[in-house]
Design a protein around this motif. Structure first.
Motif, short mmCIF file in Angstrom:
data_model
loop_
_atom_site.label_atom_id
_atom_site.label_comp_id
_atom_site.label_asym_id
_atom_site.label_seq_id
_atom_site.Cartn_x
_atom_site.Cartn_y
_atom_site.Cartn_z
N VAL A 56 0.86 -1.27 0.04
CA VAL A 56 -0.16 0.05 0.00
C VAL A 56 0.83 1.29 -0.09
O VAL A 56 1.72 1.52 0.94
N TYR A 57 0.73 2.13 -0.97
CA TYR A 57 1.48 3.19 -1.06
C TYR A 57 0.46 4.30 -0.62
O TYR A 57 -0.68 4.27 -0.76
N GLU A 58 0.97 5.72 -0.37
CA GLU A 58 0.14 6.96 -0.25
C GLU A 58 0.49 7.81 -1.32
O GLU A 58 1.75 8.34 -1.34
N LYS A 59 -0.51 8.29 -1.93
CA LYS A 59 -0.20 9.29 -3.17
C LYS A 59 -0.96 10.70 -2.29
O LYS A 59 -2.22 10.86 -2.06
N LYS A 60 0.01 11.64 -2.03
CA LYS A 60 -0.20 12.73 -1.18
C LYS A 60 -0.88 13.71 -2.26
O LYS A 60 -1.84 14.31 -1.47
N GLN A 61 -0.59 13.85 -3.21
CA GLN A 61 -1.25 14.79 -4.29
C GLN A 61 -2.78 14.83 -4.02
O GLN A 61 -3.72 15.82 -3.98
N THR A 62 -3.26 13.72 -4.14
CA THR A 62 -4.68 13.45 -4.32
C THR A 62 -5.42 12.50 -3.25
O THR A 62 -6.21 11.64 -3.22
N ASP A 63 -4.52 12.62 -2.20
CA ASP A 63 -4.86 12.04 -0.74
C ASP A 63 -5.63 10.49 -1.04
O ASP A 63 -6.85 10.46 -0.90
N HIS A 64 -5.05 9.64 -1.41
CA HIS A 64 -5.71 8.27 -1.10
C HIS A 64 -4.51 7.26 -1.17
O HIS A 64 -3.34 7.28 -1.32
N PHE A 65 -5.07 5.89 -0.79
CA PHE A 65 -3.88 4.94 -0.61
C PHE A 65 -4.10 3.97 -1.98
O PHE A 65 -5.26 4.08 -2.63
N HIS A 66 -2.91 3.54 -2.54
CA HIS A 66 -2.93 2.73 -3.90
C HIS A 66 -2.55 1.38 -3.28
O HIS A 66 -1.21 1.15 -3.05
N PHE A 67 -3.15 0.44 -3.64
CA PHE A 67 -3.10 -0.93 -3.13
C PHE A 67 -2.29 -1.58 -4.56
O PHE A 67 -2.90 -1.46 -5.59
#
Length: 213
Positions: A56-67
């Motif tokens: 699980v990564y965190e995409k700060k620009q569009t505030d979401h988790f990316h699995f």
């Protein structure tokens, strides 16, 4: 890639397919160390969960988790799998989730959801392609008051399909849809693509929001 090239480049210890997936995510999230969830007992050793892991990564620009899943494609060194048309099932799943208050920053239910989809694929022998869809038989996050009760599969907007030493791997993203949206595409499956395009208008990365009505 020929078998000779494969033997030159890799050894038995290399998780060849795993490294291919990592390359894509290192490109998207340079320098980020993901959270990684692995089952206590691996499937090969008799565990219940077919996936070897989910990062699980965190995409700060569009505030979401990316699995991203590891296990639908061939992950490990295997000379017999070199230059196949598809790497095992030919895809890995991704999922983008808007942070949900009750998760307290730890959306572990999503890992269980991905493992359950894997159990379905591994036991039924049926795989997914873009614009396939499925019900979750209730909210995708159990015991949650959410209208998101089904999933549609799309190609991840940021990760194109790739050729790996074991064959092609697509990155299929699961996107949560409401019961009404599911009923509508169930009635007319040809409209799944139109639904996805409509969702993309306000949400180009197709991030699942459990609060969406």
């Amino acid at each position: 890639m020929t078998l000779e090239e494969y033997k030159k480049q890799f050894t038995d210890d290399d998780a060849v397919g795993w490294l291919e997936i990592d390359k894509e995510f290192e490109r998207l999230y340079p320098g980020q160390e993901p959270k990684h969830y692995a089952p206590a007992i691996s499937y090969m050793l008799g565990g219940d969960n077919p996936l070897d892991g989910v990062s699980v990564y965190e995409k700060k620009q569009t505030d979401h988790f990316h699995f991203i899943t590891y296990g639908f494609s061939e992950l490990y060194y295997d000379e017999e799998k070199v230059a196949g048309e598809f790497s095992k099932w030919g895809f890995e799943l991704t999922f983008r989730l808007k942070p949900f208050e009750k998760d307290n920053g730890n959306p572990s239910w999503a890992i269980a959801l991905l493992q359950n989809i894997a159990k379905y694929v591994f036991s039924s022998g049926k795989w997914f392609e873009e614009y396939h869809f499925m019900p979750a038989n209730g909210p995708i996050r159990l015991d949650t008051n959410s209208e998101i009760t089904a999933l549609v599969f799309v190609e991840d907007p940021e990760i194109p399909k790739k050729q790996t030493p074991h064959g092609e791997v697509s990155f299929l993203q699961i996107v949560g849809i409401t019961n009404a949206e599911y009923e509508s595409i169930l009635e007319n499956p040809g409209t799944a693509e139109a639904l996805v395009n409509k969702l993309k208008e306000n949400n180009p990365l197709l991030i699942t929001d459990l609060n969406r009505k």
